[in-house]
Design an enzyme around this catalytic site. Structure first.
Site, PDB file in Angstrom:
ATOM      1  N   PRO A  12       0.833  -1.175   0.150  1.00 18.13           N
ATOM      2  CG  PRO A  12      -1.046  -1.725   1.444  1.00 18.13           C
ATOM      3  CD  PRO A  12       0.389  -2.272   1.117  1.00 18.13           C
ATOM      4  CD  GLU A  13       2.820   2.915  -4.482  1.00 18.32           C
ATOM      5  OE1 GLU A  13       2.752   4.144  -4.894  1.00 18.32           O
ATOM      6  OE2 GLU A  13       2.967   1.773  -5.093  1.00 18.32           O
ATOM      7  CE  LYS A  20       5.372   4.323   0.166  1.00 15.72           C
ATOM      8  NZ  LYS A  20       6.151   3.437  -0.323  1.00 15.72           N
ATOM      9  CG  HIS A  41      -3.091 -15.144   7.997  1.00 12.02           C
ATOM     10  ND1 HIS A  41      -1.750 -15.648   8.150  1.00 12.02           N
ATOM     11  CD2 HIS A  41      -3.411 -15.515   6.905  1.00 12.02           C
ATOM     12  CE1 HIS A  41      -1.723 -16.746   7.190  1.00 12.02           C
ATOM     13  NE2 HIS A  41      -2.799 -16.582   6.432  1.00 12.02           N
ATOM     14  NE  ARG A  50       4.409 -12.092   1.151  1.00  6.61           N
ATOM     15  CZ  ARG A  50       5.169 -11.656   0.249  1.00  6.61           C
ATOM     16  NH1 ARG A  50       4.618 -10.699  -0.704  1.00  6.61           N
ATOM     17  NH2 ARG A  50       6.540 -11.888   0.005  1.00  6.61           N
ATOM     18  NE  ARG A  96       9.009  -3.296  -5.476  1.00  8.06           N
ATOM     19  CZ  ARG A  96       7.942  -2.620  -4.636  1.00  8.06           C
ATOM     20  NH1 ARG A  96       8.140  -1.368  -3.795  1.00  8.06           N
ATOM     21  NH2 ARG A  96       6.770  -2.875  -4.943  1.00  8.06           N
TER      22      ARG A  96
END
Length: 290
Positions: free
Chosen positions: A2-3, A69, A111, A130, A280
């Site tokens: 997420p940005e 962020k 999770h 994650r 990236r």
């Protein structure tokens, strides 16, 4: 990951439903507890799980804001102000629900790592598939110095000047422009998705160095970044992979992306190419971007 637009969407949805509520009980997952016992820092940073639970009980959420962020929960307990800083990592998500079963997707229900039971009986839940995200309890922002090194918010008046000054420094001038604009010390909140889009919109090859672009060109690029960030905020962010707003709501910006994740250029129809920049994958049009 997420940005800025995605985090802004979470904050806008979270703030009105969290403000004024007090935490009655805190549950931390066995996964996080076991990780901490092994000397690792999974999810809960800089404090033991026992101390985290003790400190958080009785905290009232005064406000929820965004910085770059990061999500900032402004807390108060017995007249003392604190700050809970949350980063969503790759797959973090917050949910405001009455029961765990109200979380719409099984992968998020499986999770859950931090659960706040509120005095009103509702739940504020942090899930992270994650486990690259984090929550960090601080007295104030200065208690975690890296937070103070973030660039100004891109919508602030001095953000463009800051970007131009940083990009002119030798250590940045020699780097690919894509790497420079993804650096949070240079521009806050612009990651791979929106850097890709802004460079495409300006017809700039991601591998060009910052020093190869004129000051006028960098200024125009900065405004293109701000424009695509704002467009995404208005669209609720890009729901790519596991990003969700609170309670599983998805954004629509992914439907408007012109280069990120595309195999064909939206302008000329050429097959897109990719290269690795700062670890990236950078997708670009070999015809349109020079």
């Amino acid at each position: 990951m997420p940005e800025l637009p995605e985090v802004e969407g979470v904050v806008r949805a979270l703030a009105p439903v969290a403000k004024g509520r007090t935490i009655q009980e805190v549950t931390v997952s066995d996964t996080v507890i076991h990780s901490k016992q092994l000397g690792k820092e999974a999810i809960i940073k800089g404090i033991t799980t026992e101390d985290f639970r003790t400190e958080m009980v009785g905290m009232t959420i005064m406000e929820v804001t965004r910085r770059s962020k990061y999500i900032y929960f402004h807390l108060q307990k017995e007249g003392n102000a604190c700050l809970l800083v949350s980063h969503l990592g790759m797959t973090g998500a917050w949910f405001n629900v009455n029961t765990i079963d109200d979380i719409p997707e099984l992968k998020f229900r499986k999770h859950i790592h931090v659960l706040f039971k509120m005095e009103d009986g509702g739940l504020l839940v942090y899930s992270d598939i994650r486990r690259f995200g984090e929550v960090r309890l601080l007295g104030c922002e200065a208690d975690h110095p890296p937070l103070l090194k973030m660039a100004p918010e891109p919508f602030e008046a001095d953000a463009c000047r800051h970007f131009l000054e940083m990009a002119a420094l030798a250590k940045y001038a020699r780097k690919p422009i894509k790497e420079v604009i993804m650096d949070g010390h240079v521009i806050s909140g612009c990651g791979n998705i929106y850097a890709t889009e802004a460079l495409f919109n300006m017809s700039i090859h991601p591998g060009r160095t910052a020093g190869q672009i004129s000051e006028k060109g960098k200024k125009e690029l900065f405004h293109a970044i701000v424009a695509v960030l704002q467009e995404s905020i208005d669209a609720g962010g890009s729901s790519i992979s596991d990003y969700r707003n609170i309670n599983g709501e998805a954004g629509t910006m992914q439907e408007r992306l012109r280069m990120y994740g595309r195999k064909v250029c939206a302008v000329c129809g050429a097959t897109t190419e990719s290269m690795k920049i700062a670890g990236r994958t950078s997708v670009y049009c070999p015809t349109c971007q020079k």
